[in-house]
Write a protein that holds these residues in place. Structure first.
Motif, PDB file in Angstrom:
ATOM      1  N   ALA A 145       0.805  -1.218   0.000  1.00 37.11           N
ATOM      2  CA  ALA A 145       0.000   0.000   0.000  1.00 37.11           C
ATOM      3  C   ALA A 145       0.839   1.270   0.000  1.00 37.11           C
ATOM      4  CB  ALA A 145      -0.950  -0.003   1.207  1.00 37.11           C
ATOM      5  N   THR A 146       2.078   1.195   0.467  1.00 41.63           N
ATOM      6  CA  THR A 146       2.929   2.388   0.534  1.00 41.63           C
ATOM      7  C   THR A 146       3.626   2.696  -0.788  1.00 41.63           C
ATOM      8  OG1 THR A 146       4.920   1.186   1.259  1.00 41.63           O
ATOM      9  CG2 THR A 146       3.367   1.893   2.966  1.00 41.63           C
ATOM     10  N   LEU A 168      12.198 -12.789 -17.279  1.00 40.72           N
ATOM     11  CA  LEU A 168      11.032 -13.051 -16.425  1.00 40.72           C
ATOM     12  C   LEU A 168      10.871 -11.908 -15.432  1.00 40.72           C
ATOM     13  CD1 LEU A 168       8.761 -15.002 -15.442  1.00 40.72           C
ATOM     14  CD2 LEU A 168      10.409 -15.820 -13.740  1.00 40.72           C
ATOM     15  N   LEU A 169       9.725 -11.257 -15.501  1.00 40.08           N
ATOM     16  CA  LEU A 169       9.421 -10.155 -14.585  1.00 40.08           C
ATOM     17  C   LEU A 169       8.131 -10.487 -13.841  1.00 40.08           C
ATOM     18  CD1 LEU A 169       9.730  -7.309 -13.409  1.00 40.08           C
ATOM     19  CD2 LEU A 169       8.601  -6.421 -15.466  1.00 40.08           C
ATOM     20  N   CYS A 170       8.210 -10.565 -12.519  1.00 40.61           N
ATOM     21  CA  CYS A 170       7.051 -10.864 -11.680  1.00 40.61           C
ATOM     22  C   CYS A 170       6.714  -9.636 -10.835  1.00 40.61           C
ATOM     23  CB  CYS A 170       7.337 -12.054 -10.768  1.00 40.61           C
ATOM     24  SG  CYS A 170       7.637 -13.605 -11.646  1.00 40.61           S
ATOM     25  N   ILE A 171       5.505  -9.126 -10.983  1.00 42.22           N
ATOM     26  CA  ILE A 171       5.050  -7.974 -10.198  1.00 42.22           C
ATOM     27  C   ILE A 171       3.878  -8.434  -9.334  1.00 42.22           C
ATOM     28  CG2 ILE A 171       4.240  -5.595 -10.227  1.00 42.22           C
ATOM     29  CD1 ILE A 171       5.442  -5.267 -12.978  1.00 42.22           C
ATOM     30  N   ASP A 172       4.073  -8.393  -8.034  1.00 41.31           N
ATOM     31  CA  ASP A 172       3.132  -8.938  -7.060  1.00 41.31           C
ATOM     32  C   ASP A 172       2.221  -7.851  -6.506  1.00 41.31           C
ATOM     33  OD1 ASP A 172       2.082 -11.009  -5.614  1.00 41.31           O
ATOM     34  OD2 ASP A 172       3.827 -11.313  -4.327  1.00 41.31           O
ATOM     35  N   ASN A 173       0.915  -8.132  -6.457  1.00 41.11           N
ATOM     36  CA  ASN A 173      -0.081  -7.276  -5.805  1.00 41.11           C
ATOM     37  C   ASN A 173      -0.275  -5.931  -6.498  1.00 41.11           C
ATOM     38  OD1 ASN A 173      -0.713  -9.099  -3.642  1.00 41.11           O
ATOM     39  ND2 ASN A 173       1.252  -8.566  -2.709  1.00 41.11           N
ATOM     40  N   ILE A 174      -0.666  -5.967  -7.775  1.00 38.83           N
ATOM     41  CA  ILE A 174      -0.829  -4.705  -8.506  1.00 38.83           C
ATOM     42  C   ILE A 174      -2.082  -3.938  -8.093  1.00 38.83           C
ATOM     43  CG2 ILE A 174       0.463  -5.573 -10.508  1.00 38.83           C
ATOM     44  CD1 ILE A 174      -2.286  -5.695 -11.980  1.00 38.83           C
ATOM     45  N   GLN A 175      -2.901  -4.515  -7.219  1.00 36.66           N
ATOM     46  CA  GLN A 175      -4.056  -3.750  -6.725  1.00 36.66           C
ATOM     47  C   GLN A 175      -3.622  -2.471  -6.014  1.00 36.66           C
ATOM     48  OE1 GLN A 175      -3.231  -6.796  -5.552  1.00 36.66           O
ATOM     49  NE2 GLN A 175      -3.230  -6.807  -3.319  1.00 36.66           N
ATOM     50  N   HIS A 176      -2.365  -2.449  -5.551  1.00 35.91           N
ATOM     51  CA  HIS A 176      -1.895  -1.287  -4.801  1.00 35.91           C
ATOM     52  C   HIS A 176      -1.584  -0.080  -5.681  1.00 35.91           C
ATOM     53  CE1 HIS A 176      -1.910  -3.455  -1.078  1.00 35.91           C
ATOM     54  NE2 HIS A 176      -1.054  -4.357  -1.503  1.00 35.91           N
ATOM     55  N   ILE A 177      -1.652  -0.216  -7.007  1.00 38.54           N
ATOM     56  CA  ILE A 177      -1.399   0.952  -7.858  1.00 38.54           C
ATOM     57  C   ILE A 177      -2.702   1.620  -8.289  1.00 38.54           C
ATOM     58  CG2 ILE A 177       0.721  -0.143  -8.683  1.00 38.54           C
ATOM     59  CD1 ILE A 177      -0.649  -0.469 -11.433  1.00 38.54           C
ATOM     60  N   GLN A 178      -3.835   1.212  -7.719  1.00 38.08           N
ATOM     61  CA  GLN A 178      -5.126   1.768  -8.124  1.00 38.08           C
ATOM     62  C   GLN A 178      -5.226   3.273  -7.925  1.00 38.08           C
ATOM     63  OE1 GLN A 178      -8.815  -1.037  -7.607  1.00 38.08           O
ATOM     64  NE2 GLN A 178      -7.428  -1.459  -5.902  1.00 38.08           N
ATOM     65  N   HIS A 179      -4.482   3.794  -6.960  1.00 36.95           N
ATOM     66  CA  HIS A 179      -4.583   5.226  -6.656  1.00 36.95           C
ATOM     67  C   HIS A 179      -3.345   5.999  -7.090  1.00 36.95           C
ATOM     68  CE1 HIS A 179      -8.195   4.113  -4.574  1.00 36.95           C
ATOM     69  NE2 HIS A 179      -7.530   3.303  -3.763  1.00 36.95           N
ATOM     70  N   SER A 180      -2.573   5.404  -7.987  1.00 41.52           N
ATOM     71  CA  SER A 180      -1.391   6.089  -8.512  1.00 41.52           C
ATOM     72  C   SER A 180      -1.430   6.056 -10.038  1.00 41.52           C
ATOM     73  CB  SER A 180      -0.101   5.429  -8.013  1.00 41.52           C
ATOM     74  OG  SER A 180       1.026   5.974  -8.675  1.00 41.52           O
ATOM     75  N   LYS A 181      -1.764   7.194 -10.637  1.00 36.56           N
ATOM     76  CA  LYS A 181      -1.828   7.242 -12.101  1.00 36.56           C
ATOM     77  C   LYS A 181      -0.433   7.116 -12.705  1.00 36.56           C
ATOM     78  CE  LYS A 181      -4.473   9.313 -15.796  1.00 36.56           C
ATOM     79  NZ  LYS A 181      -5.492  10.322 -16.152  1.00 36.56           N
ATOM     80  N   ASP A 182       0.599   7.575 -11.994  1.00 36.63           N
ATOM     81  CA  ASP A 182       1.966   7.440 -12.497  1.00 36.63           C
ATOM     82  C   ASP A 182       2.351   5.966 -12.631  1.00 36.63           C
ATOM     83  OD1 ASP A 182       2.398  10.144 -12.722  1.00 36.63           O
ATOM     84  OD2 ASP A 182       3.371  10.344 -10.758  1.00 36.63           O
ATOM     85  N   TRP A 183       1.995   5.169 -11.606  1.00 33.72           N
ATOM     86  CA  TRP A 183       2.294   3.733 -11.654  1.00 33.72           C
ATOM     87  C   TRP A 183       1.474   3.051 -12.751  1.00 33.72           C
ATOM     88  CZ3 TRP A 183       5.322  -0.181 -10.288  1.00 33.72           C
ATOM     89  CH2 TRP A 183       6.325   0.056  -9.334  1.00 33.72           C
TER      90      TRP A 183
END
Length: 240
Positions: free
Chosen positions: A88-89, A105-120
């Protein structure tokens, strides 16, 4: 092997949990997903396999374990890899994704945390476009929900996440959860009977994160009180 085109400020020597491997995964009803993920690492150069894999599931269903296991396999096969855990941080700048299309191979875990960051969101959107163009990287993302349930400010990101293949992890049943928790106990050097594990699974919070946290607390209190972990002890410590 690390691609020379990768940004020099990014280190691929990530400290991954040693115990989170494919060998310690309990399959349950998720055999198709695990087979796909294993094949994705082994044949990362194949253009016949999807370049994007989306894995959803609730807390404790094993998303992080699976992504870490894939990273371990990539390391063993000397393939360039990167595992990025979001929370979340959002502790990393979105620019960390610059140049990641050159990793196998690129693994990105828990992308729900970028919901409030338009830059991400924009950074991930652009990365997916670059990966599709370069055809070097296999991208695996995890989330606690399906892409259509995400509230992105950048709506086009949802359509990009649909370019690949999607899976949803199924929670383990009681028997498989007992086996998974037994593996965790052995890894921690905890002596506990199957009967006690079954009681813990039946009476504590059901997700694996909560069960492992309960197991750690039982180990700590057992050492403090010099007591064996039994059903009466579980009831006492966890107030069940």
């Amino acid at each position: 092997m690390v691609d020379e085109q990768l940004p020099k400020q990014i280190s691929l020597d990530v400290d991954l949990p040693d115990e989170q491997t494919f060998d310690s995964l309990v399959v349950g009803d998720n055999s198709l997903i695990y087979q796909h993920c294993g094949l994705l690492v082994e044949q990362s150069e194949s253009t016949e396999l999807p370049f994007l894999t989306y894995i959803s599931g609730g807390a404790g269903t094993g998303k992080s374990h699976l992504l870490v296991a894939m990273s371990h396999n990539a390391a063993q096969q000397q393939k360039s890899h990167f595992y990025l855990a979001l929370d979340a941080t959002l502790p990393y700048p979105h620019t960390i994704l610059d140049g990641m299309e050159n990793i196998q191979l690129l693994c990105i875990d828990n992308i729900q945390h970028i919901q409030h960051s338009k830059d991400w969101q924009r950074a991930l959107f652009d990365l997916i476009n670059r990966i599709r163009e370069t055809q070097v990287c296999k991208l695996v993302v995890s989330c606690d929900r399906g892409p259509k349930q995400l509230q992105f400010e950048l709506a086009d990101l949802v359509s990009r996440l649909a370019w690949g293949i999607s899976f949803s992890l199924t929670p383990l049943d009681n028997l498989d959860a007992c086996e998974a928790l037994n593996i965790k106990a052995k890894q921690r050097g905890i002596s506990i009977s199957r009967e006690s594990l079954q009681f813990l699974i039946s009476h504590a919070k059901r997700d694996m994160h909560s069960l492992v946290a309960a197991l750690d607390e039982l180990q700590f209190q057992g050492i403090q009180e010099k007591r064996k972990i039994s059903i009466p002890f579980i009831k006492q410590v966890l107030d069940l």
